[in-house]
Write an enzyme that holds these catalytic residues in place. Structure first.
Site, PDB file in Angstrom:
ATOM      1  N   ARG A 123       0.854  -1.186   0.000  1.00 25.30           N
ATOM      2  CA  ARG A 123       0.000   0.000   0.000  1.00 25.30           C
ATOM      3  C   ARG A 123       0.895   1.242   0.000  1.00 25.30           C
ATOM      4  O   ARG A 123       1.077   1.925   1.004  1.00 25.30           O
ATOM      5  CB  ARG A 123      -0.912  -0.021   1.239  1.00 25.30           C
ATOM      6  N   GLN A 150      -0.683   2.258  -6.165  1.00 20.28           N
ATOM      7  CA  GLN A 150      -2.126   2.406  -5.999  1.00 20.28           C
ATOM      8  C   GLN A 150      -2.899   1.917  -7.220  1.00 20.28           C
ATOM      9  O   GLN A 150      -3.956   1.299  -7.092  1.00 20.28           O
ATOM     10  CB  GLN A 150      -2.474   3.869  -5.717  1.00 20.28           C
ATOM     11  N   ASP A 205      -3.496  -1.970  -7.248  1.00 20.90           N
ATOM     12  CA  ASP A 205      -4.079  -2.552  -6.035  1.00 20.90           C
ATOM     13  C   ASP A 205      -5.445  -3.180  -6.311  1.00 20.90           C
ATOM     14  O   ASP A 205      -6.463  -2.481  -6.363  1.00 20.90           O
ATOM     15  CB  ASP A 205      -4.172  -1.463  -4.966  1.00 20.90           C
ATOM     16  N   SER A 258      -8.184  -2.677  -3.454  1.00 22.84           N
ATOM     17  CA  SER A 258      -8.887  -1.392  -3.447  1.00 22.84           C
ATOM     18  C   SER A 258      -9.917  -1.306  -4.566  1.00 22.84           C
ATOM     19  O   SER A 258     -11.057  -0.881  -4.356  1.00 22.84           O
ATOM     20  CB  SER A 258      -7.879  -0.244  -3.578  1.00 22.84           C
ATOM     21  N   TYR A 260      -3.849  -0.937   7.004  1.00 21.48           N
ATOM     22  CA  TYR A 260      -4.850  -1.821   7.588  1.00 21.48           C
ATOM     23  C   TYR A 260      -4.993  -1.519   9.074  1.00 21.48           C
ATOM     24  O   TYR A 260      -4.097  -1.000   9.723  1.00 21.48           O
ATOM     25  CB  TYR A 260      -4.450  -3.290   7.416  1.00 21.48           C
TER      26      TYR A 260
END
Length: 375
Positions: free
Chosen positions: A123, A128, A131, A134, A231
């Protein structure tokens, strides 16, 4: 010879997504790769073989698709025994569920494949766009609210009519990650009064920015709840007790509750007990997005909707697969963004760096090499 990318038809029950789209097939071709797609791979995501062929992919049966493949793309990991024909050391790039499917990881190693688990993507800012957690969670948070609305026997927004006023539904989101934030936004768009909570104090401003009310323990200080990679971490007994008391009083007043809390590699934390469910009014709805990982809600059954104390509890399972076209498009872009970011033009293939490569690589040279699996 150009690097060959194989796109397989998913075989897991209920899996409707596909790991490449005509858009990403064209982009891979522009990099110099050839793409082979198993016939029928995209049908459940509203993509025909003709669509793939028009984008430049070769269409064939599984054997032809795998023959000479250097990289095998997937949504979920393919059965290691069904990959005959792929080149030695071929990359398997997919969501591989490394903790839940450890035996499959060992089998990839034994077969000499290099397995890359996309859900282990760090992360970090530059990753990004790669991912998958996500991108898929964003859609899951949206769909969770729609599922709740469909099961809820009342309207979401306040309605003032000649026959009287309909009160707005009260929705509570527990866990304010990507899925939770999208759930908040969607419930707000549907007209509900929305509140939310999370163990990470930094999410309070995010909740407020979406027009929802933050519900946080204020009496226990110094507990941020921020773990590695964004997280949540498990909280102290003191915090958990205070949180349970606050949430219990709040849940009793809610019509809709959506839970999203996950801890990588561990069972989902219990957020709602049977006793708390009993305090909710009949006809209320709970959607548990962590049902496949053990559930945030006591008694939840993954893939089923049950009724306890008059409350409907939806055990969401692979919710992204219920929106196959959009979720496939996003997942496929994640895979392309990942491979293209490391594409070496001279080598004609991606060459991973240590920061991301070491994080997601599960197997190499016949061995399991990821530290998170070697513990």
């Amino acid at each position: 010879m150009a690097l060959k990318i194989a796109v397989l038809k998913e075989t897991a029950p209920g899996e409707t997504r596909v790991s490449a789209t005509p858009e990403t097939v064209k982009k891979f071709a522009a990099l110099g790769a050839t793409v082979a797609v198993e016939s029928g791979a995209g049908l459940t995501a509203s993509i025909s073989d003709a669509d793939y062929a028009a984008a430049g992919a070769a269409i064939g049966d599984r054997a032809a698709t795998l023959a000479g493949a250097d990289i095998i793309l997937g949504i979920q990991g393919a059965d290691p025994t069904g990959l005959a024909g792929a080149n030695p050391g071929a990359w398997i790039v997919a969501g591989l569920a490394p903790f839940a499917e450890r035996a499959r990881v060992d089998a990839y190693a034994a077969a000499g494949y290099e397995a890359l688990a996309m859900e282990f993507m760090p992360r970090i800012t530059r990753a990004q766009s790669m991912d998958i957690l996500s991108s898929q969670s964003n859609l899951a948070g949206y769909k969770a609210v729609l599922l709740a609305a469909a099961e809820y026997g009342r309207a979401f927004p306040m309605m003032m009519t000649a026959a009287g006023t309909v009160s707005a539904a009260k929705a509570f989101v527990m866990g304010v990650g990507v899925a939770g934030l999208q759930a908040i936004a969607t419930a707000r768009r549907l007209g509900a009064q929305v509140s939310a909570t999370d163990v990470r104090s930094a999410t309070k401003e995010q909740i407020q920015s979406l027009g929802a009310k933050p519900i946080f323990v204020e009496s226990v200080k110094g507990i941020e709840g921020e773990g590695s990679g964004g997280y949540a971490t498990e909280m102290s007994d003191e915090y958990q007790k205070a949180q349970a008391e606050l949430v219990s009083a709040h849940i009793a007043k809610q019509d809709i509750v959506i839970t999203t809390a996950l801890i990588p590699g561990r069972p989902a934390p219990r957020l709602i007990s049977d006793a708390q469910i009993a305090t909710m009014r009949a006809g209320s709805v709970i959607v548990d997005l962590a049902a496949e990982s053990g559930g945030n809600v006591e008694g939840v059954v993954a893939g089923e909707t049950i009724v306890k104390h008059g409350v409907k509890i939806i055990g969401a399972k692979n919710i992204a697969a219920t929106m196959a076209a959009d979720s496939s498009a996003l997942f496929a872009r994640n895979l392309f963004n990942f491979l293209s970011a490391f594409w070496d033009k001279e080598a004609g293939k991606p060459v991973l760096d240590a920061e991301i490569g070491d994080a997601i690589r599960l197997t190499q040279g016949g061995k399991v090499v990821n530290p998170r699996l070697l513990g």
